[in-house]
Structure formats: C-alpha cells, structure tokens
Design a protein around this motif. Structure first.
Motif, PDB file in Angstrom:
ATOM      1  N   ILE A 168      24.148   4.390  72.648  1.00 20.42           N
ATOM      2  CA  ILE A 168      24.239   4.271  71.088  1.00 20.42           C
ATOM      3  C   ILE A 168      25.726   5.252  71.103  1.00 20.42           C
ATOM      4  O   ILE A 168      25.416   6.603  71.419  1.00 20.42           O
ATOM      5  N   PRO A 169      26.454   4.815  70.278  1.00 24.15           N
ATOM      6  CA  PRO A 169      27.747   5.662  70.306  1.00 24.15           C
ATOM      7  C   PRO A 169      27.556   7.157  69.464  1.00 24.15           C
ATOM      8  O   PRO A 169      26.748   7.165  68.645  1.00 24.15           O
ATOM      9  N   ARG A 170      27.937   8.174  70.087  1.00 23.09           N
ATOM     10  CA  ARG A 170      27.832   9.473  69.478  1.00 23.09           C
ATOM     11  C   ARG A 170      28.510   9.685  68.216  1.00 23.09           C
ATOM     12  O   ARG A 170      28.012  10.594  67.343  1.00 23.09           O
ATOM     13  N   GLU A 171      29.400   8.993  67.826  1.00 19.99           N
ATOM     14  CA  GLU A 171      30.062   8.794  66.725  1.00 19.99           C
ATOM     15  C   GLU A 171      29.085   8.791  65.422  1.00 19.99           C
ATOM     16  O   GLU A 171      29.426   9.412  64.288  1.00 19.99           O
ATOM     17  N   ALA A 176      26.901  11.369  60.632  1.00 26.07           N
ATOM     18  CA  ALA A 176      25.663  11.638  59.859  1.00 26.07           C
ATOM     19  C   ALA A 176      25.443  13.166  59.509  1.00 26.07           C
ATOM     20  O   ALA A 176      25.351  13.807  58.625  1.00 26.07           O
ATOM     21  N   MET A 177      25.862  13.884  60.784  1.00 29.80           N
ATOM     22  CA  MET A 177      25.478  15.426  60.561  1.00 29.80           C
ATOM     23  C   MET A 177      26.556  16.140  59.626  1.00 29.80           C
ATOM     24  O   MET A 177      26.370  17.071  59.188  1.00 29.80           O
ATOM     25  N   ILE A 178      27.910  15.179  59.750  1.00 25.71           N
ATOM     26  CA  ILE A 178      29.032  15.862  59.108  1.00 25.71           C
ATOM     27  C   ILE A 178      28.635  15.774  57.619  1.00 25.71           C
ATOM     28  O   ILE A 178      29.038  16.418  56.853  1.00 25.71           O
ATOM     29  N   ASP A 179      27.947  14.708  57.238  1.00 18.87           N
ATOM     30  CA  ASP A 179      27.615  14.491  55.922  1.00 18.87           C
ATOM     31  C   ASP A 179      26.334  14.933  55.390  1.00 18.87           C
ATOM     32  O   ASP A 179      25.892  15.233  54.135  1.00 18.87           O
ATOM     33  N   GLY A 180      25.901  15.931  56.031  1.00 16.66           N
ATOM     34  CA  GLY A 180      25.014  16.973  55.843  1.00 16.66           C
ATOM     35  C   GLY A 180      23.579  16.778  56.446  1.00 16.66           C
ATOM     36  O   GLY A 180      22.429  17.277  56.171  1.00 16.66           O
ATOM     37  N   ALA A 181      23.421  15.706  57.132  1.00 20.88           N
ATOM     38  CA  ALA A 181      22.009  15.288  57.633  1.00 20.88           C
ATOM     39  C   ALA A 181      21.680  16.308  58.961  1.00 20.88           C
ATOM     40  O   ALA A 181      22.453  16.653  59.664  1.00 20.88           O
ATOM     41  N   SER A 182      20.601  16.784  59.145  1.00 23.25           N
ATOM     42  CA  SER A 182      20.088  17.559  60.197  1.00 23.25           C
ATOM     43  C   SER A 182      19.952  16.652  61.445  1.00 23.25           C
ATOM     44  O   SER A 182      20.185  15.402  61.493  1.00 23.25           O
ATOM     45  N   ARG A 183      19.664  17.231  62.510  1.00 24.76           N
ATOM     46  CA  ARG A 183      19.463  16.530  63.799  1.00 24.76           C
ATOM     47  C   ARG A 183      18.405  15.572  63.885  1.00 24.76           C
ATOM     48  O   ARG A 183      18.671  14.561  64.306  1.00 24.76           O
ATOM     49  N   ILE A 184      17.203  16.271  63.309  1.00 21.54           N
ATOM     50  CA  ILE A 184      16.025  15.261  63.207  1.00 21.54           C
ATOM     51  C   ILE A 184      16.280  14.329  62.313  1.00 21.54           C
ATOM     52  O   ILE A 184      15.883  13.051  62.491  1.00 21.54           O
ATOM     53  N   GLN A 185      17.010  14.394  61.198  1.00 16.55           N
ATOM     54  CA  GLN A 185      17.215  13.436  60.115  1.00 16.55           C
ATOM     55  C   GLN A 185      18.297  12.249  60.741  1.00 16.55           C
ATOM     56  O   GLN A 185      17.901  11.065  60.509  1.00 16.55           O
ATOM     57  N   ALA A 186      19.248  12.588  61.525  1.00 16.05           N
ATOM     58  CA  ALA A 186      20.418  11.878  62.167  1.00 16.05           C
ATOM     59  C   ALA A 186      19.241  10.875  63.114  1.00 16.05           C
ATOM     60  O   ALA A 186      19.734   9.809  63.306  1.00 16.05           O
ATOM     61  N   MET A 187      18.532  11.495  63.819  1.00 18.68           N
ATOM     62  CA  MET A 187      17.718  10.964  65.003  1.00 18.68           C
ATOM     63  C   MET A 187      16.681   9.753  64.157  1.00 18.68           C
ATOM     64  O   MET A 187      16.634   8.595  64.712  1.00 18.68           O
ATOM     65  N   ARG A 188      16.253  10.042  63.138  1.00 16.69           N
ATOM     66  CA  ARG A 188      15.265   9.319  62.564  1.00 16.69           C
ATOM     67  C   ARG A 188      15.712   8.294  61.643  1.00 16.69           C
ATOM     68  O   ARG A 188      15.472   7.116  61.771  1.00 16.69           O
ATOM     69  N   ARG A 189      16.832   8.520  61.043  1.00 21.24           N
ATOM     70  CA  ARG A 189      17.363   7.496  60.063  1.00 21.24           C
ATOM     71  C   ARG A 189      18.730   6.638  60.804  1.00 21.24           C
ATOM     72  O   ARG A 189      19.134   5.514  60.443  1.00 21.24           O
ATOM     73  N   ILE A 190      19.267   7.242  61.963  1.00 22.27           N
ATOM     74  CA  ILE A 190      20.570   6.477  62.368  1.00 22.27           C
ATOM     75  C   ILE A 190      20.124   5.942  63.782  1.00 22.27           C
ATOM     76  O   ILE A 190      20.220   4.978  64.312  1.00 22.27           O
ATOM     77  N   ILE A 191      19.491   6.850  64.654  1.00 20.12           N
ATOM     78  CA  ILE A 191      19.433   6.774  66.192  1.00 20.12           C
ATOM     79  C   ILE A 191      18.166   5.574  66.416  1.00 20.12           C
ATOM     80  O   ILE A 191      18.164   4.624  67.198  1.00 20.12           O
ATOM     81  N   LEU A 192      17.055   6.056  65.908  1.00 20.58           N
ATOM     82  CA  LEU A 192      15.741   5.343  66.103  1.00 20.58           C
ATOM     83  C   LEU A 192      15.855   3.767  65.501  1.00 20.58           C
ATOM     84  O   LEU A 192      15.559   2.878  66.148  1.00 20.58           O
TER      85      LEU A 192
END
Length: 281
Positions: A168-171, A176-192
C-alpha cells in the motif's frame, strides 16, 4: 487453421489439466458424501460399484444427532474458532502493520523470525503449553484453546499481512496524517479498507486451521462435553479397530460445510492490485 490450433492447444494444455485437477480435488468430498448416504449393508459389499449410490439413507446423520453429542461438538468448535480467529486477527493486524509500515533497524529480521515461529511443530509446544493451561486453571474450558491457538495462527497471519501492508503506498497514509488524522485513524480509515483482501485471507487461514485443529483440542479440551468435532468424531466413532464409516463420513461432511461456506462467500475478495493507481491523478 490458426484458430483451430489455438483451440486445440487450450483444450490440451488448459482445460484437460483443469478438469483432472478439479476431479482430483473434489473426489474426497464426493466419496465422503456417498459413503455417508449408503446403508451399512452396502458399505462393504464388493459386488456393488463403490462409486455409485444405489440406495439412499439418512440413518448415519440421524445417528450423529441422536446417539452422539455432535451438536455440542459443533458449538464448541464454533466458539473456539471464532474466538481464536478474532484474537489472532487483531494481534496480527497490529503486528503486521508495525512490521510492514514502520522503518526501524532489525525490522526485516524480526519479520523473518515471526514467520519461522510458525514452522515450530505443535508436537513441541503442547507439553509446555499444557503446563501453562493447568497453571491458569483453564483446562477443559474454551479459553484453553482460544489462548493457545494464536501461538500458530499469529505468526503466519502477521507475516502475510506484513507483506500486504507493504504494497500500500505510503503517500495515502502521509496525506491523511497531514490533514490531521492520527496514526491509528489513518490505519483504521485508510490502510485497513485497502488491505481488506489481505485481512480476509488471514481470517480465512485462521478460521480453517482453528476449525480443523486436533492435537491441542485433544490435550487441552478433549474430555466430557467439551470436545470439538475432530476430537469427538475420533473418540466416539472409532472404537478400538471398529470404524463406524457411515457416521464418520457424515461427521466429516457436516464438519466441512462451515469451511466451504466461508470460502464460497469470501473467495471473490482475493483481489490483487486493489490499490493500483490509488495515488494517481
């Protein structure tokens, strides 16, 4: 002429091998089904073609539900399987994400070590694990298997998800983290969501191994009414050198249904390249 040659090549090198492989793959299930439906008088009759079903009976299935504790075995197997799968999948997602997305010294070596842990045979682990189970006072309880099955489920599932997370591309995560998401939120909403095929693969793997596991179930939860389907089938339907083939095959057929249903509903989710082009445009 060229089209005819191509068709002949496809038949010889594609369709015929696939047909032979399909027959080879499905024959054990066909054999279990016809044996479970044959009356006892035909099971050992050498004058009748064993591949045909000349007479039909449901006596072996009635025997399972009326003379054995098969419904209880099925319930025990389902509780243990879903509990172990959920626990293993949760731990594997976190471990696979950490090893697949974070860059730190020794990460690749740690990932290899996790996979090698899966190769340790259960015959070397059940003795020390039995001491742990007894010490915690969970012998012959659901927790005895729910907590021991992850010892061989988590390593492979984590290794599988680690490789999938790396595709999965790191970009996507960084945006998502630049837009204010935390690491957990980025994992849950984008990566998973993007890793859903890999997660389903790990879940099906864990479900299948938990459902069919025999050794740990025999040692840690194999007495009284706490037997699982593999243990109960062997203990109650095989007595000394007497094999009750009809009920045995009926139990095998019924025990195969949940695994077949899981594969049937989720096989379409085995999609590769789900994130291809996700950062384009």
């Amino acid at each position: 002429m060229v089209g005819s040659n191509r068709l002949s090549s496809r038949i010889v090198f594609l369709y015929i091998p696939l047909a032979l492989f399909t027959i080879f793959l499905l024959f054990p299930f066909y054999w279990m089904l016809i044996i479970s439906l044959k009356p006892n008088s035909l099971l050992l009759n050498t004058r009748v073609n064993p591949l045909y079903l000349t007479e039909f009976t449901l006596r072996h299935y009635r025997y399972l539900f009326e003379n054995t504790d098969f419904p209880r075995w099925a319930w025990n197997t389902a509780v243990v399987t879903f509990g172990a799968t959920l626990l293993s999948l949760t731990c594997s997602i976190l471990m696979g994400y950490a090893l697949g997305r974070f860059r730190f010294k020794g990460g690749n070596l740690m990932g290899t070590a996790v996979f090698l842990a899966y190769l340790i045979p259960p015959t070397l682990l059940f003795i020390p694990l039995s001491q742990v189970v007894v010490r915690f006072g969970i012998y012959n309880e659901y927790w005895a298997l729910i907590l021991t099955y992850p010892t061989f489920l988590i390593p492979f599932a984590s290794w599988l998800l680690m490789g999938y997370f790396r595709t999965i591309p790191r970009e996507l995560e960084e945006c998502a983290m630049i837009d204010g998401a935390s690491r957990i939120q980025a994992m849950r909403r984008i990566i998973l969501p993007l890793a859903l095929p890999g997660v389903l693969s790990a879940a099906i793997f864990s479900f299948t191994l938990s459902w069919n596991e025999f050794l740990y179930a025999l040692v840690f939860m194999g007495s009284g009414h706490m037997k699982t389907i593999p243990v109960g089938t062997v203990n109650d339907l095989i007595r000394a050198d007497v094999f009750q083939w009809g009920p045995l095959m009926a139990a095998a057929v019924l025990g195969s249904v949940p695994v077949a249903v899981v594969y049937m509903f989720f096989v379409d989710h085995y999609v590769s390249g789900m994130t291809a082009g996700a950062v384009k445009g």
